[in-house]
Design a protein around this motif. Structure first.
Motif, PDB file in Angstrom:
ATOM      1  N   ALA A   1       0.813  -1.224   0.000  1.00 41.24           N
ATOM      2  CA  ALA A   1       0.000   0.000   0.000  1.00 41.24           C
ATOM      3  C   ALA A   1       0.841   1.265   0.000  1.00 41.24           C
ATOM      4  CB  ALA A   1      -0.926  -0.003   1.222  1.00 41.24           C
ATOM      5  N   PHE A   2       2.113   1.163   0.376  1.00 43.45           N
ATOM      6  CA  PHE A   2       2.960   2.349   0.467  1.00 43.45           C
ATOM      7  C   PHE A   2       4.014   2.399  -0.643  1.00 43.45           C
ATOM      8  CE2 PHE A   2       1.266   1.588   4.676  1.00 43.45           C
ATOM      9  CZ  PHE A   2       0.842   2.860   5.056  1.00 43.45           C
ATOM     10  N   ARG A   3       4.008   1.442  -1.537  1.00 43.87           N
ATOM     11  CA  ARG A   3       5.004   1.424  -2.605  1.00 43.87           C
ATOM     12  C   ARG A   3       4.654   2.446  -3.684  1.00 43.87           C
ATOM     13  NH1 ARG A   3       5.393  -5.224  -2.983  1.00 43.87           N
ATOM     14  NH2 ARG A   3       6.114  -5.516  -0.809  1.00 43.87           N
TER      15      ARG A   3
ATOM     16  N   ARG B   1      17.071  12.946  -3.448  1.00 44.33           N
ATOM     17  CA  ARG B   1      15.915  13.320  -2.651  1.00 44.33           C
ATOM     18  C   ARG B   1      14.825  13.956  -3.504  1.00 44.33           C
ATOM     19  NH1 ARG B   1      19.974  14.800   1.067  1.00 44.33           N
ATOM     20  NH2 ARG B   1      20.037  13.420   2.860  1.00 44.33           N
ATOM     21  N   ARG B   2      15.245  14.779  -4.490  1.00 49.60           N
ATOM     22  CA  ARG B   2      14.242  15.423  -5.343  1.00 49.60           C
ATOM     23  C   ARG B   2      13.469  14.370  -6.143  1.00 49.60           C
ATOM     24  NH1 ARG B   2      18.372  19.146  -6.399  1.00 49.60           N
ATOM     25  NH2 ARG B   2      18.798  18.190  -8.403  1.00 49.60           N
ATOM     26  N   ARG B   3      14.172  13.323  -6.566  1.00 46.29           N
ATOM     27  CA  ARG B   3      13.530  12.316  -7.398  1.00 46.29           C
ATOM     28  C   ARG B   3      12.612  11.414  -6.605  1.00 46.29           C
ATOM     29  NH1 ARG B   3      16.743   8.902 -11.468  1.00 46.29           N
ATOM     30  NH2 ARG B   3      14.601   8.270 -11.740  1.00 46.29           N
ATOM     31  N   SER B   4      12.895  11.241  -5.303  1.00 45.56           N
ATOM     32  CA  SER B   4      12.122  10.284  -4.529  1.00 45.56           C
ATOM     33  C   SER B   4      10.684  10.717  -4.382  1.00 45.56           C
ATOM     34  CB  SER B   4      12.749  10.063  -3.154  1.00 45.56           C
ATOM     35  OG  SER B   4      12.701  11.250  -2.412  1.00 45.56           O
ATOM     36  N   GLY B   5      10.438  11.989  -4.115  1.00 46.96           N
ATOM     37  CA  GLY B   5       9.079  12.516  -4.057  1.00 46.96           C
ATOM     38  C   GLY B   5       8.251  11.946  -2.928  1.00 46.96           C
ATOM     39  N   PRO B   6       7.140  12.573  -2.584  1.00 47.73           N
ATOM     40  CA  PRO B   6       6.276  12.054  -1.535  1.00 47.73           C
ATOM     41  C   PRO B   6       5.449  10.892  -2.008  1.00 47.73           C
ATOM     42  CG  PRO B   6       5.391  14.108  -2.397  1.00 47.73           C
ATOM     43  CD  PRO B   6       6.689  13.898  -3.072  1.00 47.73           C
TER      44      PRO B   6
ATOM     45  N   ARG C   1       5.649   5.512  -3.754  1.00 46.89           N
ATOM     46  CA  ARG C   1       5.499   6.860  -3.192  1.00 46.89           C
ATOM     47  C   ARG C   1       6.828   7.417  -2.652  1.00 46.89           C
ATOM     48  NH1 ARG C   1       0.607   5.617   0.873  1.00 46.89           N
ATOM     49  NH2 ARG C   1       1.105   7.730   1.594  1.00 46.89           N
ATOM     50  N   GLY C   2       7.914   6.735  -2.966  1.00 43.72           N
ATOM     51  CA  GLY C   2       9.221   7.216  -2.539  1.00 43.72           C
ATOM     52  C   GLY C   2       9.556   6.950  -1.084  1.00 43.72           C
ATOM     53  N   PHE C   3       8.723   6.160  -0.390  1.00 42.34           N
ATOM     54  CA  PHE C   3       8.946   5.923   1.037  1.00 42.34           C
ATOM     55  C   PHE C   3      10.288   5.237   1.305  1.00 42.34           C
ATOM     56  CE2 PHE C   3       4.941   6.274   3.798  1.00 42.34           C
ATOM     57  CZ  PHE C   3       4.477   7.357   3.077  1.00 42.34           C
ATOM     58  N   THR C   4      10.601   4.222   0.503  1.00 41.15           N
ATOM     59  CA  THR C   4      11.819   3.459   0.797  1.00 41.15           C
ATOM     60  C   THR C   4      13.060   4.297   0.557  1.00 41.15           C
ATOM     61  OG1 THR C   4      10.629   1.485   0.061  1.00 41.15           O
ATOM     62  CG2 THR C   4      12.977   1.268   0.436  1.00 41.15           C
ATOM     63  N   THR C   5      13.084   5.060  -0.533  1.00 39.08           N
ATOM     64  CA  THR C   5      14.232   5.929  -0.791  1.00 39.08           C
ATOM     65  C   THR C   5      14.425   6.923   0.344  1.00 39.08           C
ATOM     66  OG1 THR C   5      13.943   5.737  -3.180  1.00 39.08           O
ATOM     67  CG2 THR C   5      15.204   7.621  -2.382  1.00 39.08           C
ATOM     68  N   ARG C   6      13.338   7.501   0.800  1.00 40.41           N
ATOM     69  CA  ARG C   6      13.431   8.449   1.903  1.00 40.41           C
ATOM     70  C   ARG C   6      13.953   7.767   3.166  1.00 40.41           C
ATOM     71  NH1 ARG C   6      10.837  13.321   1.381  1.00 40.41           N
ATOM     72  NH2 ARG C   6       9.656  13.649  -0.538  1.00 40.41           N
ATOM     73  N   ALA C   7      13.471   6.552   3.428  1.00 37.88           N
ATOM     74  CA  ALA C   7      13.921   5.824   4.621  1.00 37.88           C
ATOM     75  C   ALA C   7      15.412   5.518   4.540  1.00 37.88           C
ATOM     76  CB  ALA C   7      13.119   4.536   4.779  1.00 37.88           C
ATOM     77  N   VAL C   8      15.876   5.082   3.375  1.00 35.16           N
ATOM     78  CA  VAL C   8      17.304   4.791   3.212  1.00 35.16           C
ATOM     79  C   VAL C   8      18.130   6.051   3.435  1.00 35.16           C
ATOM     80  CG1 VAL C   8      19.093   4.065   1.585  1.00 35.16           C
ATOM     81  CG2 VAL C   8      16.927   2.805   1.698  1.00 35.16           C
ATOM     82  N   ASN C   9      17.705   7.164   2.839  1.00 41.39           N
ATOM     83  CA  ASN C   9      18.442   8.414   3.038  1.00 41.39           C
ATOM     84  C   ASN C   9      18.484   8.817   4.508  1.00 41.39           C
ATOM     85  OD1 ASN C   9      19.525   9.388   0.573  1.00 41.39           O
ATOM     86  ND2 ASN C   9      17.471   9.871  -0.155  1.00 41.39           N
ATOM     87  N   LEU C  10      17.356   8.715   5.184  1.00 42.05           N
ATOM     88  CA  LEU C  10      17.322   9.079   6.602  1.00 42.05           C
ATOM     89  C   LEU C  10      18.280   8.222   7.419  1.00 42.05           C
ATOM     90  CD1 LEU C  10      13.483   9.588   7.171  1.00 42.05           C
ATOM     91  CD2 LEU C  10      15.249  11.335   7.508  1.00 42.05           C
ATOM     92  N   LEU C  11      18.249   6.916   7.217  1.00 40.07           N
ATOM     93  CA  LEU C  11      19.068   6.009   8.021  1.00 40.07           C
ATOM     94  C   LEU C  11      20.553   6.177   7.703  1.00 40.07           C
ATOM     95  CD1 LEU C  11      18.997   3.799  10.171  1.00 40.07           C
ATOM     96  CD2 LEU C  11      18.878   2.107   8.325  1.00 40.07           C
ATOM     97  N   VAL C  12      20.894   6.263   6.428  1.00 39.86           N
ATOM     98  CA  VAL C  12      22.306   6.370   6.053  1.00 39.86           C
ATOM     99  C   VAL C  12      22.874   7.726   6.478  1.00 39.86           C
ATOM    100  CG1 VAL C  12      23.921   6.405   4.112  1.00 39.86           C
ATOM    101  CG2 VAL C  12      22.099   4.700   4.180  1.00 39.86           C
ATOM    102  N   ASP C  13      22.113   8.793   6.268  1.00 45.08           N
ATOM    103  CA  ASP C  13      22.597  10.107   6.717  1.00 45.08           C
ATOM    104  C   ASP C  13      22.813  10.127   8.225  1.00 45.08           C
ATOM    105  OD1 ASP C  13      22.530  11.027   4.134  1.00 45.08           O
ATOM    106  OD2 ASP C  13      20.704  12.211   4.353  1.00 45.08           O
TER     107      ASP C  13
ATOM    108  N   VAL D   1      14.543  -5.200  -9.652  1.00 48.35           N
ATOM    109  CA  VAL D   1      14.798  -3.891 -10.252  1.00 48.35           C
ATOM    110  C   VAL D   1      14.293  -2.763  -9.361  1.00 48.35           C
ATOM    111  CG1 VAL D   1      14.329  -2.425 -12.254  1.00 48.35           C
ATOM    112  CG2 VAL D   1      14.760  -4.870 -12.570  1.00 48.35           C
ATOM    113  N   ALA D   2      13.149  -2.958  -8.683  1.00 50.68           N
ATOM    114  CA  ALA D   2      12.598  -1.907  -7.830  1.00 50.68           C
ATOM    115  C   ALA D   2      13.578  -1.536  -6.725  1.00 50.68           C
ATOM    116  CB  ALA D   2      11.273  -2.363  -7.238  1.00 50.68           C
ATOM    117  N   SER D   3      14.209  -2.526  -6.096  1.00 48.58           N
ATOM    118  CA  SER D   3      15.166  -2.252  -5.035  1.00 48.58           C
ATOM    119  C   SER D   3      16.411  -1.562  -5.583  1.00 48.58           C
ATOM    120  CB  SER D   3      15.555  -3.548  -4.321  1.00 48.58           C
ATOM    121  OG  SER D   3      16.371  -3.280  -3.204  1.00 48.58           O
TER     122      SER D   3
END
Length: 375
Positions: A285-287, A370-375, A289-301, A321-323
């Protein structure tokens, strides 16, 4: 009396009984100290005071933790000898109205030091695997993490609970032990769209449903469903594993609604190399929408800012491919294809496509991600 910064360790007194009764009604004390009677009465407090006197006669020590200025009772702390391997164990409780002031840390550090001046060679401190506050006290008081004693304590209802073991030796410095993996600032990370927080036992049902989705199982290592028992164990120990430096297990949440969206980890830590691995999964339900990219950026940063880690790696199936797109958008670079690295179903071996991101990765590429990930 033993001075201990903001508190003093003094003899227990009958006048402490009423405060002890009030403190022992606290849910956290009831939860983590199974020997505390429920309900706790004045008679129980008086029996405890008698037992404290017996501790002194048997070679132990029992003190009240009191305000250094007023002498007000704030908690109990004791040192009990064990003839097994000449080890002494510290046990304590702190009243709910005295928490958050460093009371337990100051008392535990002072009592351990006092014990060493009286011939003690080794002091242990044991904490329930879910009692993260007590584990933080142990580290702050200079105790080193040693491991987990499985099923070491009988709990209410006859269940067995794991205890995390910490110890100080006479020759240790006693300086605060800083966890390799600190907690998230404010207990969570967010960019306004997603929020990360540590996995807890309350997440077990959502986590189990996520990990048993067919496409999540397919790309798991090994590619097998999770049992309820495995998931409960993982959720129960996530906080303790972070404090021990083993890894971070976090929930991905929708920041707007607080809904469970997925999970992300930082695992396979190699401190001498400054390296760790990240992995993740998300509910359908959350795929998209850029959620995973945002989560990876948050954790790695967070890892690069708050830990000594310099290199984060990830692995994907060549077919996932999605991952791979998630990692590209999060600033990772493809590194190598390792043939037959991973266990597959029915004894087969699977290839692993590996990725990396370095602490000094160009900032421009991260901003673009980050710009590409989007909400």
């Amino acid at each position: 009396m033993i001075p201990a910064g903001p508190v003093v360790l003094r003899p227990l007194a009958p006048t402490d009984a009423e405060a002890i009764v009030r403190a022992c009604a606290d849910p956290e004390i009831v939860r983590f100290l199974p020997r505390v009677p429920v309900p706790y009465t004045r008679d129980d407090a008086l029996r405890y005071l008698e037992m404290a006197e017996e501790d002194w006669r048997s070679g132990g020590a029992a003190f009240a933790i009191a305000d250094a200025v007023t002498g007000e009772w704030l908690g109990n702390i004791g040192l009990k000898p064990s003839r097994l391997r000449s080890t002494n164990e510290i046990g304590y409780l702190v009243a709910p109205w005295a928490r958050g002031r460093g009371v337990a840390t100051a008392a535990a550090a002072a009592l351990a030091g006092w014990g060493f001046t009286h011939g003690v060679e080794r002091v242990e401190l044991l904490a329930d695997v879910e009692n993260l506050a007590s584990q933080c006290v142990a580290l702050a008081a200079g105790f080193r993490h040693e491991g987990v004693r499985r099923g070491a304590e009988q709990h209410r209802g006859g269940t067995r609970r794991d205890l995390v073991s910490f110890a100080r030796l006479r020759g240790d410095s006693g300086e605060r032990v800083t966890p390799f993996l600190p907690g998230f600032p404010g207990d969570s990370l967010t960019d306004g769209i997603v929020r990360l927080r540590t996995l807890t036992p309350a997440d077990a049902a959502d986590y189990l449903a996520l990990q048993n989705l067919p496409d999540v199982v397919r790309y798991s290592v090994p590619p097998e469903p999770h049992s309820a028992e495995q998931v409960e164990e993982r959720c129960r120990t996530a906080g303790a594993n972070r404090l021990a430096g083993r890894g971070v297990e976090a929930v991905i949440m929708d920041a707007a609604t607080g809904a469970f969206a997925g999970e992300i980890q930082l695992s396979n830590l190699i401190p001498p190399l400054g390296q760790a691995m990240t992995g993740y999964s998300l509910l359908p339900a959350f795929r998209g929408r850029g959620f995973t990219t945002r989560a990876v950026n948050l954790l790695v940063d967070w890892a690069f800012e708050h830990t000594p880690l310099s290199r984060i790696i990830a692995g994907t199936s060549p077919a996932n491919v999605a991952s791979q797109r998630v990692l590209e958008r999060a600033g990772f670079t493809r590194e190598a294809l390792l043939r037959g690295l991973l266990p597959g179903p029915d004894g087969t071996r699977l290839d692993d496509l590996q990725w990396y991101r370095l602490r000094d990765a160009p900032l421009a590429s991260r901003a673009f991600s980050r710009r590409r990930s989007g909400p």
